[in-house]
Design a protein around this motif. Sequence first.
Motif, PDB file in Angstrom:
ATOM      1  N   VAL A   1       0.846  -1.192   0.000  1.00 28.42           N
ATOM      2  CA  VAL A   1       0.000   0.000   0.000  1.00 28.42           C
ATOM      3  C   VAL A   1       0.879   1.239   0.000  1.00 28.42           C
ATOM      4  O   VAL A   1       2.088   1.176   0.255  1.00 28.42           O
ATOM      5  N   ALA A   2       0.278   2.381  -0.279  1.00 25.99           N
ATOM      6  CA  ALA A   2       0.999   3.651  -0.215  1.00 25.99           C
ATOM      7  C   ALA A   2       1.441   3.917   1.226  1.00 25.99           C
ATOM      8  O   ALA A   2       0.750   3.518   2.173  1.00 25.99           O
ATOM      9  N   PRO A   3       2.576   4.580   1.427  1.00 21.77           N
ATOM     10  CA  PRO A   3       3.077   4.800   2.793  1.00 21.77           C
ATOM     11  C   PRO A   3       2.067   5.449   3.731  1.00 21.77           C
ATOM     12  O   PRO A   3       1.945   5.032   4.893  1.00 21.77           O
ATOM     13  N   ASP A   4       1.315   6.445   3.236  1.00 20.23           N
ATOM     14  CA  ASP A   4       0.377   7.120   4.139  1.00 20.23           C
ATOM     15  C   ASP A   4      -0.874   6.290   4.411  1.00 20.23           C
ATOM     16  O   ASP A   4      -1.678   6.637   5.282  1.00 20.23           O
ATOM     17  N   ALA A   5      -1.041   5.189   3.690  1.00 19.42           N
ATOM     18  CA  ALA A   5      -2.197   4.317   3.896  1.00 19.42           C
ATOM     19  C   ALA A   5      -1.854   3.084   4.720  1.00 19.42           C
ATOM     20  O   ALA A   5      -2.731   2.254   4.986  1.00 19.42           O
ATOM     21  N   LEU A   6      -0.594   2.950   5.156  1.00 19.76           N
ATOM     22  CA  LEU A   6      -0.140   1.698   5.760  1.00 19.76           C
ATOM     23  C   LEU A   6      -0.935   1.349   7.022  1.00 19.76           C
ATOM     24  O   LEU A   6      -1.551   0.279   7.094  1.00 19.76           O
ATOM     25  N   LEU A   7      -0.917   2.211   8.023  1.00 25.18           N
ATOM     26  CA  LEU A   7      -1.601   1.873   9.274  1.00 25.18           C
ATOM     27  C   LEU A   7      -3.113   1.820   9.102  1.00 25.18           C
ATOM     28  O   LEU A   7      -3.756   0.892   9.624  1.00 25.18           O
ATOM     29  N   PRO A   8      -3.740   2.781   8.387  1.00 25.42           N
ATOM     30  CA  PRO A   8      -5.190   2.638   8.172  1.00 25.42           C
ATOM     31  C   PRO A   8      -5.558   1.326   7.493  1.00 25.42           C
ATOM     32  O   PRO A   8      -6.560   0.693   7.850  1.00 25.42           O
ATOM     33  N   ALA A   9      -4.768   0.906   6.508  1.00 24.37           N
ATOM     34  CA  ALA A   9      -5.057  -0.353   5.819  1.00 24.37           C
ATOM     35  C   ALA A   9      -4.930  -1.537   6.767  1.00 24.37           C
ATOM     36  O   ALA A   9      -5.740  -2.477   6.728  1.00 24.37           O
ATOM     37  N   CYS A  10      -3.916  -1.509   7.637  1.00 24.73           N
ATOM     38  CA  CYS A  10      -3.721  -2.601   8.591  1.00 24.73           C
ATOM     39  C   CYS A  10      -4.835  -2.636   9.639  1.00 24.73           C
ATOM     40  O   CYS A  10      -5.317  -3.718  10.016  1.00 24.73           O
ATOM     41  N   VAL A  11      -5.244  -1.470  10.115  1.00 27.11           N
ATOM     42  CA  VAL A  11      -6.334  -1.415  11.097  1.00 27.11           C
ATOM     43  C   VAL A  11      -7.628  -1.944  10.480  1.00 27.11           C
ATOM     44  O   VAL A  11      -8.371  -2.707  11.110  1.00 27.11           O
ATOM     45  N   ALA A  12      -7.905  -1.570   9.233  1.00 22.84           N
ATOM     46  CA  ALA A  12      -9.114  -2.056   8.560  1.00 22.84           C
ATOM     47  C   ALA A  12      -9.058  -3.566   8.360  1.00 22.84           C
ATOM     48  O   ALA A  12     -10.059  -4.277   8.554  1.00 22.84           O
ATOM     49  N   TRP A  13      -7.897  -4.085   7.961  1.00 17.32           N
ATOM     50  CA  TRP A  13      -7.763  -5.530   7.776  1.00 17.32           C
ATOM     51  C   TRP A  13      -7.908  -6.257   9.107  1.00 17.32           C
ATOM     52  O   TRP A  13      -8.541  -7.319   9.179  1.00 17.32           O
ATOM     53  N   ALA A  14      -7.343  -5.672  10.175  1.00 12.63           N
ATOM     54  CA  ALA A  14      -7.468  -6.273  11.500  1.00 12.63           C
ATOM     55  C   ALA A  14      -8.937  -6.410  11.887  1.00 12.63           C
ATOM     56  O   ALA A  14      -9.349  -7.427  12.461  1.00 12.63           O
ATOM     57  N   ALA A  15      -9.748  -5.411  11.562  1.00  7.05           N
ATOM     58  CA  ALA A  15     -11.175  -5.489  11.867  1.00  7.05           C
ATOM     59  C   ALA A  15     -11.835  -6.623  11.095  1.00  7.05           C
ATOM     60  O   ALA A  15     -12.688  -7.351  11.624  1.00  7.05           O
ATOM     61  N   ASP A  16     -11.449  -6.797   9.828  1.00  8.86           N
ATOM     62  CA  ASP A  16     -12.002  -7.893   9.018  1.00  8.86           C
ATOM     63  C   ASP A  16     -11.625  -9.261   9.591  1.00  8.86           C
ATOM     64  O   ASP A  16     -12.408 -10.217   9.521  1.00  8.86           O
ATOM     65  N   LEU A  17     -10.423  -9.362  10.142  1.00  8.47           N
ATOM     66  CA  LEU A  17      -9.902 -10.646  10.614  1.00  8.47           C
ATOM     67  C   LEU A  17     -10.437 -11.044  11.984  1.00  8.47           C
ATOM     68  O   LEU A  17     -10.191 -12.169  12.430  1.00  8.47           O
ATOM     69  N   THR A  18     -11.133 -10.141  12.659  1.00  7.27           N
ATOM     70  CA  THR A  18     -11.554 -10.406  14.039  1.00  7.27           C
ATOM     71  C   THR A  18     -13.067 -10.342  14.190  1.00  7.27           C
ATOM     72  O   THR A  18     -13.576  -9.989  15.257  1.00  7.27           O
ATOM     73  N   GLN A  19     -13.796 -10.706  13.154  1.00 15.91           N
ATOM     74  CA  GLN A  19     -15.254 -10.714  13.255  1.00 15.91           C
ATOM     75  C   GLN A  19     -15.759 -11.942  14.003  1.00 15.91           C
ATOM     76  O   GLN A  19     -16.869 -11.947  14.522  1.00 15.91           O
ATOM     77  N   GLY A  20     -14.956 -12.988  14.039  1.00 21.97           N
ATOM     78  CA  GLY A  20     -15.328 -14.166  14.813  1.00 21.97           C
ATOM     79  C   GLY A  20     -15.151 -13.927  16.297  1.00 21.97           C
ATOM     80  O   GLY A  20     -14.576 -12.920  16.730  1.00 21.97           O
ATOM     81  N   THR A  21     -15.630 -14.858  17.105  1.00 27.96           N
ATOM     82  CA  THR A  21     -15.460 -14.726  18.550  1.00 27.96           C
ATOM     83  C   THR A  21     -13.986 -14.913  18.902  1.00 27.96           C
ATOM     84  O   THR A  21     -13.249 -15.606  18.184  1.00 27.96           O
TER      85      THR A  21
END
Length: 272
Positions: free
Chosen positions: A198-218
């Motif tokens: 990803v672009a440098p300024d999008a790195l942490l936002p992209a990771c935070v968004a992916w983290a949310a996708d990965l933790t929808q389960g219990t």
Amino acid sequence: MTDQTPHGTPSFAHVEIEMRGSAAIIRLNRPEVRNAINDQMRQELIAAFDWADRTADVRAVILTGSGKGFCSGGDIGGMRARLDAPQDEVAFNGWTRQKQTHRGISVIHGCSKPVIAALNGAAFGLGLDMAMACDFIVASQGAKMSMSFLKRGLVSDGGGMYFLPRRVGLSRAKELILTGRVVETDEALAIGLVDRVVAPDALLPACVAWAADLTQGTPAAVALTKAILDKSFESSDEEVFALGRQAQAICYTTKGHRDAVEAFLEKAGPST
């Protein structure tokens, strides 16, 4: 070393913790040496991951670096001190330090929550080993990676010889380790060394968004699933099935499973 901040997260000298939603960002913080790992940072990193693993409000972890680099590897000053030790102490001192290095890698790889490495710059040597110990790697465009150990007369000591073949295949792993050459982001993505760029300024936002996708389960289902998948390459199908049966039995008893079933039945309405 572990004074509590007003937000309840531990505070360290060389490791920072920041919460974004339910994701804990663990940031290596020695930017003047491109976040090279010394003994103190190693201990703080272990403590930070231990805290994240046992804290219910943390659902995922993002490992990144301060400044222009992710991690340049082991601290060269520490290497010099090791070489200056009396000859009869070098091997045992090295063995003792290796135990701590491996503990640091183990708390990353063994974390019960999804862990994303956010490569904000160069990841060399032990830094790349640490990134590969994470479940996923997201690199900012322009980040560089190298298995640089042989250039220092060393072998990969942070799990790279275990993790790298699982990412890129055995033959390519040998080539990357034996040459120690620098891999740039486009190639890293093409060979599977990283998962996203990803672009440098999008790195942490992209990771935070992916983290949310990965933790929808219990939390229980996520932790048990991750633990079994991490053993799947070394286990037979029957061993994986057995682990799955045990994990499912645990999930049956959790409030999260009960709530999910009741919510589904409520939405579905009465059966005909």
